[in-house]
Design an enzyme around this catalytic site. Structure first.
Site, mmCIF file in Angstrom:
data_model
loop_
_atom_site.group_PDB
_atom_site.id
_atom_site.type_symbol
_atom_site.label_atom_id
_atom_site.label_comp_id
_atom_site.label_asym_id
_atom_site.label_seq_id
_atom_site.Cartn_x
_atom_site.Cartn_y
_atom_site.Cartn_z
ATOM 1 N N TYR A 1 7.500 2.182 -7.582
ATOM 2 C CA TYR A 1 6.938 0.835 -7.582
ATOM 3 C C TYR A 1 6.512 0.417 -8.991
ATOM 4 C CZ TYR A 1 6.919 1.605 -2.536
ATOM 5 O OH TYR A 1 7.300 1.881 -1.246
ATOM 6 N N GLU B 1 0.871 -1.164 0.000
ATOM 7 C CA GLU B 1 0.000 0.000 0.000
ATOM 8 C C GLU B 1 0.911 1.218 0.000
ATOM 9 O OE1 GLU B 1 -2.233 -3.298 1.679
ATOM 10 O OE2 GLU B 1 -0.556 -2.286 2.650
#
Length: 150
Positions: A117, A105
């Protein structure tokens, strides 16, 4: 970027870890959270450039899945590729523990981290509403996933 070295985080490292954590985040993890992660056998790692600690990360892995719980680079050391190198190291640890997929998250407002990411291969798969505490109340989390199978 100078080459990074890594070593496992220990309880005696927590003062230095918390200094980085508090410098990097408005809502940092506590000593108790890091201690629980170490004692639970999570993959808790420090990243060093030379002798200077530049970051840390925490990953849990079980039942062919891993979850990136924390990835932090010292604010003054950001932008040097350390975050990507630390992420790659943590994903290697996930593979060692037979994880086939990784989840995380990230704050919806943290576009720098989300791009990191994505560059690594994570894709957004959902959103958790009001997941994170924020200065003005709560903030959504982007849920991301990455296959670890080559």
């Amino acid at each position: 970027m100078s080459e990074l070295s890594f070593r496992r985080m220990q309880e005696s490292d927590l003062d230095a870890v918390l200094a980085v954590e508090f410098a990097a985040f408005s809502h940092p993890w506590t000593r108790g959270i890091f201690l629980d992660c170490i004692q639970s056998g999570h993959e808790c790692w420090l990243a060093f450039s030379g002798r200077q600690q530049v970051g840390h990360g925490v990953l849990s892995a079980a039942a062919s899945e891993s979850h990136l719980l924390n990835l932090t680079v010292k604010p003054e050391s950001q932008g040097n590729g350390y975050g990507y190198a630390l992420l790659d190291h943590l994903m290697a640890q996930a593979r060692v523990r037979d994880a086939e997929e990784a989840f995380l998250e990230v704050r919806a407002s943290n576009q720098t981290a989300a791009r990191l990411y994505e560059r690594y291969g994570f894709n957004e798969i959902g959103r958790r509403r009001n997941y994170y505490p924020a200065v003005g109340g709560r903030e959504d989390a982007l849920v991301m996933a990455c296959s670890l199978i080559d």
